[in-house]
Design an enzyme around this catalytic site. Structure first.
Site, short mmCIF file in Angstrom:
data_model
loop_
_atom_site.label_atom_id
_atom_site.label_comp_id
_atom_site.label_asym_id
_atom_site.label_seq_id
_atom_site.Cartn_x
_atom_site.Cartn_y
_atom_site.Cartn_z
N GLY A 278 -17.42 12.89 19.11
CA GLY A 278 -17.00 14.28 19.27
C GLY A 278 -18.06 15.22 18.74
O GLY A 278 -18.78 14.89 17.79
N ALA B 271 -25.76 0.48 -4.04
CA ALA B 271 -24.46 1.18 -4.10
C ALA B 271 -24.65 2.45 -4.91
O ALA B 271 -24.08 2.61 -5.99
CB ALA B 271 -23.40 0.26 -4.72
N VAL C 132 -18.07 3.10 -8.78
CA VAL C 132 -16.88 2.35 -8.37
C VAL C 132 -17.27 1.20 -7.44
O VAL C 132 -16.88 0.04 -7.66
CB VAL C 132 -15.89 3.28 -7.64
CG1 VAL C 132 -14.68 2.52 -7.20
CG2 VAL C 132 -15.51 4.46 -8.52
N VAL D 122 -34.12 2.38 -10.76
CA VAL D 122 -34.89 1.55 -9.83
C VAL D 122 -35.94 2.42 -9.15
O VAL D 122 -35.64 3.47 -8.59
CB VAL D 122 -33.96 0.89 -8.79
CG1 VAL D 122 -34.77 0.16 -7.73
CG2 VAL D 122 -33.00 -0.06 -9.50
N HIS E 270 12.33 -3.60 -20.10
CA HIS E 270 11.64 -4.55 -20.96
C HIS E 270 11.80 -5.96 -20.41
O HIS E 270 12.91 -6.32 -20.00
CB HIS E 270 12.22 -4.51 -22.38
CG HIS E 270 11.62 -5.54 -23.29
ND1 HIS E 270 10.35 -5.40 -23.80
CD2 HIS E 270 12.10 -6.72 -23.75
CE1 HIS E 270 10.07 -6.46 -24.55
NE2 HIS E 270 11.11 -7.28 -24.53
N LYS F 129 -10.75 -4.80 -1.38
CA LYS F 129 -9.62 -5.30 -2.16
C LYS F 129 -9.26 -6.73 -1.74
O LYS F 129 -8.83 -7.54 -2.57
CB LYS F 129 -8.40 -4.38 -2.01
CG LYS F 129 -8.27 -3.37 -3.13
CD LYS F 129 -9.17 -2.17 -3.00
CE LYS F 129 -10.43 -2.13 -3.74
NZ LYS F 129 -11.26 -0.95 -3.47
P1 FAD Z 1 -14.09 7.68 7.04
O1 FAD Z 1 -13.16 6.65 6.57
O2 FAD Z 1 -15.55 7.48 6.81
O3 FAD Z 1 -13.80 7.86 8.60
C1 FAD Z 1 -14.53 8.73 9.39
C2 FAD Z 1 -14.44 8.27 10.83
O4 FAD Z 1 -15.02 9.26 11.67
C3 FAD Z 1 -15.18 6.98 11.10
O5 FAD Z 1 -14.33 6.09 11.76
C4 FAD Z 1 -16.35 7.41 11.98
O6 FAD Z 1 -16.72 6.42 12.95
C5 FAD Z 1 -15.76 8.61 12.69
N1 FAD Z 1 -16.76 9.55 13.18
C6 FAD Z 1 -17.83 10.07 12.52
N2 FAD Z 1 -18.48 10.96 13.30
C7 FAD Z 1 -17.81 11.00 14.48
C8 FAD Z 1 -17.98 11.73 15.68
N3 FAD Z 1 -18.96 12.63 15.82
N4 FAD Z 1 -17.11 11.51 16.69
C9 FAD Z 1 -16.09 10.62 16.56
N5 FAD Z 1 -15.88 9.91 15.44
C10 FAD Z 1 -16.72 10.10 14.42
N6 FAD Z 1 -11.29 4.94 -1.48
C11 FAD Z 1 -10.12 4.80 -2.11
O7 FAD Z 1 -9.35 5.76 -2.17
N7 FAD Z 1 -9.76 3.61 -2.68
C12 FAD Z 1 -10.57 2.53 -2.65
O8 FAD Z 1 -10.22 1.47 -3.17
C13 FAD Z 1 -11.82 2.65 -2.00
N8 FAD Z 1 -12.65 1.59 -1.92
C14 FAD Z 1 -13.82 1.71 -1.24
C15 FAD Z 1 -14.65 0.61 -1.16
C16 FAD Z 1 -15.84 0.68 -0.46
C17 FAD Z 1 -16.73 -0.53 -0.38
C18 FAD Z 1 -16.19 1.90 0.19
C19 FAD Z 1 -17.47 1.99 0.99
C20 FAD Z 1 -15.37 2.99 0.12
C21 FAD Z 1 -14.17 2.92 -0.61
N9 FAD Z 1 -13.32 4.01 -0.72
C22 FAD Z 1 -12.15 3.89 -1.40
C23 FAD Z 1 -13.64 5.32 -0.13
C24 FAD Z 1 -12.88 5.52 1.19
O9 FAD Z 1 -13.21 4.48 2.06
C25 FAD Z 1 -13.22 6.86 1.77
O10 FAD Z 1 -12.95 7.88 0.83
C26 FAD Z 1 -12.39 7.15 3.03
O11 FAD Z 1 -12.60 6.16 4.01
C27 FAD Z 1 -12.74 8.52 3.59
O12 FAD Z 1 -11.94 8.76 4.69
P2 FAD Z 1 -12.39 9.73 5.88
O13 FAD Z 1 -11.32 9.65 6.90
O14 FAD Z 1 -12.77 11.04 5.32
O15 FAD Z 1 -13.75 9.11 6.43
P1 AMP Z 2 -21.17 6.40 -7.25
O1 AMP Z 2 -21.74 7.68 -6.69
O2 AMP Z 2 -20.02 6.57 -8.17
O3 AMP Z 2 -20.93 5.36 -6.19
O4 AMP Z 2 -22.31 5.78 -8.18
C1 AMP Z 2 -23.63 5.57 -7.75
C2 AMP Z 2 -24.49 5.36 -8.99
O5 AMP Z 2 -25.81 4.97 -8.59
C3 AMP Z 2 -24.64 6.61 -9.83
O6 AMP Z 2 -24.10 6.36 -11.12
C4 AMP Z 2 -26.15 6.83 -9.89
O7 AMP Z 2 -26.58 7.26 -11.17
C5 AMP Z 2 -26.72 5.46 -9.57
N1 AMP Z 2 -28.09 5.49 -9.03
C6 AMP Z 2 -28.59 6.32 -8.08
N2 AMP Z 2 -29.92 6.08 -7.85
C7 AMP Z 2 -30.27 5.06 -8.68
C8 AMP Z 2 -31.51 4.35 -8.94
N3 AMP Z 2 -32.64 4.62 -8.29
N4 AMP Z 2 -31.50 3.35 -9.87
C9 AMP Z 2 -30.36 3.05 -10.54
N5 AMP Z 2 -29.18 3.69 -10.35
C10 AMP Z 2 -29.12 4.68 -9.44
#
Ligand code: FAD
Ligand code: AMP
Length: 479
Positions: free
Chosen positions: A122, A277, A191, A245, A452, A58
């Site tokens: 962990g 992605a 996304v 791809v 408004h 963001k």
């Molecule tokens: P995570 O955030 O993945 O955290 C898991 C943590 O556990 C990590 O810090 C990891 O190091 C730790 N961990 C793993 N295994 C172990 C272990 N064995 N011991 C100790 N620690 C461990 N979501 C939204 O809602 N809005 C958004 O705008 C959005 N934008 C995104 C943009 C990008 C580019 C990406 C990649 C993701 C985005 N997401 C967004 C998704 C969002 O980041 C995830 O859904 C969210 O972070 C999940 O939270 P979580 O706590 O389940 O896992």
């Molecule tokens: P999301 O899971 O929403 O992040 O989206 C990932 C997207 O990647 C999905 O819409 C898939 O259909 C697409 N995708 C996965 N593998 C391939 C590939 N080999 N070539 C093009 N698109 C792909």
């Protein structure tokens, strides 16, 4: 036992850290284990969301949007300037500073709430015991009454495009380019692909998004998805559907990507950088000892019931590592539910009302059922929509693309879904989430006074349009 915890949370992402804080607030003796370290070995809290996900993406979306505004829109407002330039290292440094502020903030919240932080990995053993493997390889057993697994997810890799963290990167790599790639390929029109493609496209990259599926944003309402694709195409984004791809090759510092199109023909496109992605997978590496009793489903997600209890009573799992949308707010709410349950309170989460947002420009957001879902379920519904082109506030802000769409039950009038593509879509849908949480009908919202001029009036008008009563458009025939 002095060192026995009530709760040990594994993972300090938005699911885990929120769970730990709530558990501590409820008087439970709580610890959180986190293994993420930066390149200097410092433990990083906040997980994917704060470090390489929601927040940094963001930050870059906001910077790149300001660049587009300065370049294209200021003149329209009569603001004349010349020589707008993008300083990419400064943009990345600003993003890193925000990430640092927030991740450090989580550490502060842990201290304030007396959550014990264990640095290391962990592992869940038999009988709910947790093993802590520290950075130096030493091992400690942490005794606890309850365990919460919140280990999150990792980007999916596909064999045709192995990540080299130079020319071929995943989402993490695409958040730290130090210069604008001239030709940027993005695999996956989900996304993350759309958001990261937007960032670099706005800054001047020629972006081509390759998507294997034939339907754009299949989880979104079909009408909204079509409208969004039309807007993105008008903006010049090259999104190729039915483009699977199949291979890639690095030649002379360029990535040659081959994809099969709808007719089965091979096409080659050449990029300076390629972002893969294609989705995320649950992260459970080295997490469970074979006798832990915790099981996974066929896709590798930890198996849980509707209260996030695994196959072992007292061991819970939340966030991206379990079923449901991979969204930060979904994980956080699961964390709160689980902490409440462990503390002996009623814990509940409404899985029907998790909002989805894509932070492109314009934004796309929705909550509840899509039209195609309701058709498939045989639900009798009615629908109203309102275009931003008819909103005074949207026109004043030069944000006239998109629409608000509201779907309600034909008989009871209860709102079933709200779908928006347009300015501040996320905030508008959030109003709908609140209304739907209170089981509102369109009549309830129709009788609500909206200030408004606001963008929110578009939601009001869409709700009115459900019964053919919108004021600022010629209403369609009632369904
Ligand atoms: P995570 O955030 O993945 O955290 C898991 C943590 O556990 C990590 O810090 C990891 O190091 C730790 N961990 C793993 N295994 C172990 C272990 N064995 N011991 C100790 N620690 C461990 N979501 C939204 O809602 N809005 C958004 O705008 C959005 N934008 C995104 C943009 C990008 C580019 C990406 C990649 C993701 C985005 N997401 C967004 C998704 C969002 O980041 C995830 O859904 C969210 O972070 C999940 O939270 P979580 O706590 O389940 O896992
Ligand atoms: P999301 O899971 O929403 O992040 O989206 C990932 C997207 O990647 C999905 O819409 C898939 O259909 C697409 N995708 C996965 N593998 C391939 C590939 N080999 N070539 C093009 N698109 C792909």
């Amino acid at each position: 036992m002095a060192n026995q915890f009530d709760v040990v949370v594994i993972g300090a992402g938005p699911a885990g850290y929120v769970c730990a804080i709530r558990a501590a607030q409820l008087g439970l003796k709580t610890a959180c284990i986190e293994k993420w370290t930066d390149d200097k070995g410092k433990t990083m809290l906040g997980g994917t969301c704060l470090n390489v996900g929601c927040i940094p993406s963001k930050a870059l979306l906001d910077s790149s949007h300001k660049f587009v505004e300065a370049q294209n829109d200021f003149a329209l407002h009569g603001i004349n300037h010349s020589g707008v330039e993008m300083d990419v290292p400064q943009m990345i440094a600003r993003k890193d500073k925000i990430v640092n502020t927030l991740t450090t903030g989580v550490g502060g919240l842990f201290k304030a709430n007396k959550v014990t932080l264990f640095e290391g990995a962990g592992k869940v053993l038999a009988n709910k015991q947790v093993e802590l493997i520290k950075g130096d390889g030493s091992v400690e057993i942490i005794d606890t009454k309850n365990v919460v697994i919140a280990t999150g997810s990792r980007p999916v890799e596909i064999p045709p495009t192995p990540i080299d963290n130079d020319l071929i990167v995943d989402s993490t790599g695409a958040l730290k380019f130090q210069e604008i790639p001239k030709r940027l390929g993005v695999i996956g029109a989900g996304v993350i692909g759309l958001e990261l493609g937007s960032v670099w496209g706005r800054l001047g990259s020629e972006v081509i998004v390759l998507e294997a599926m034939d339907r754009f944003l299949s989880a979104a309402d079909e009408q909204i998805a079509k409208e969004s694709l039309k807007i993105f195409k008008k903006q010049g984004m090259d999104i190729r559907m039915s483009a699977r791809v199949t291979s890639s090759e690095i030649k002379n510092g360029e990535v040659h990507v081959t994809y099969a199109d709808a007719d089965g023909n091979d096409n080659v496109v050449v990029f300076d950088k390629l972002v893969v992605a294609v989705g995320r997978r649950p992260y459970t590496e080295s997490l469970l000892s074979p006798d832990s009793g915790v099981n996974m489903d066929e896709r590798g997600f930890i198996f849980v019931d509707e209260h996030c209890v695994t196959d072992v009573p007292g061991v819970y799992a939340i966030g991206d590592v379990v079923r449901g949308p991979m969204l930060a707010h979904k994980g956080s709410e699961e964390g709160i539910m689980v902490a409440d349950i462990i503390a002996g309170h009623v814990g509940h989460m409404n899985y029907e009302l998790i909002p989805s947002v894509i932070y492109t420009h314009p934004e796309i957001a929705w909550v509840g059922k899509t039209e195609q879902e309701l058709k498939a379920e045989g639900v009798d519904y009615k629908m109203g929509s309102f275009p931003f082109a008819a909103s005074g506030r949207a026109l004043a802000a030069n944000e006239k693309e998109g629409m608000v769409k509201v779907i309600s039950d034909k008989k009871s009038d209860r709102i079933l879904g709200i779908h928006v593509v347009g300015p501040s879509a996320a905030e508008l849908v959030q109003q709908g989430v609140i209304a739907m949480e209170f089981a509102a009908s369109t009549e309830d919202l129709a009788l609500t006074i909206f200030a408004h001029p606001t963008l929110s009036e578009a939601l009001h008008e869409a709700v009115l349009a459900v019964d053919g009563q919108a004021i600022h458009i010629a209403n369609r025939k009632r369904r």
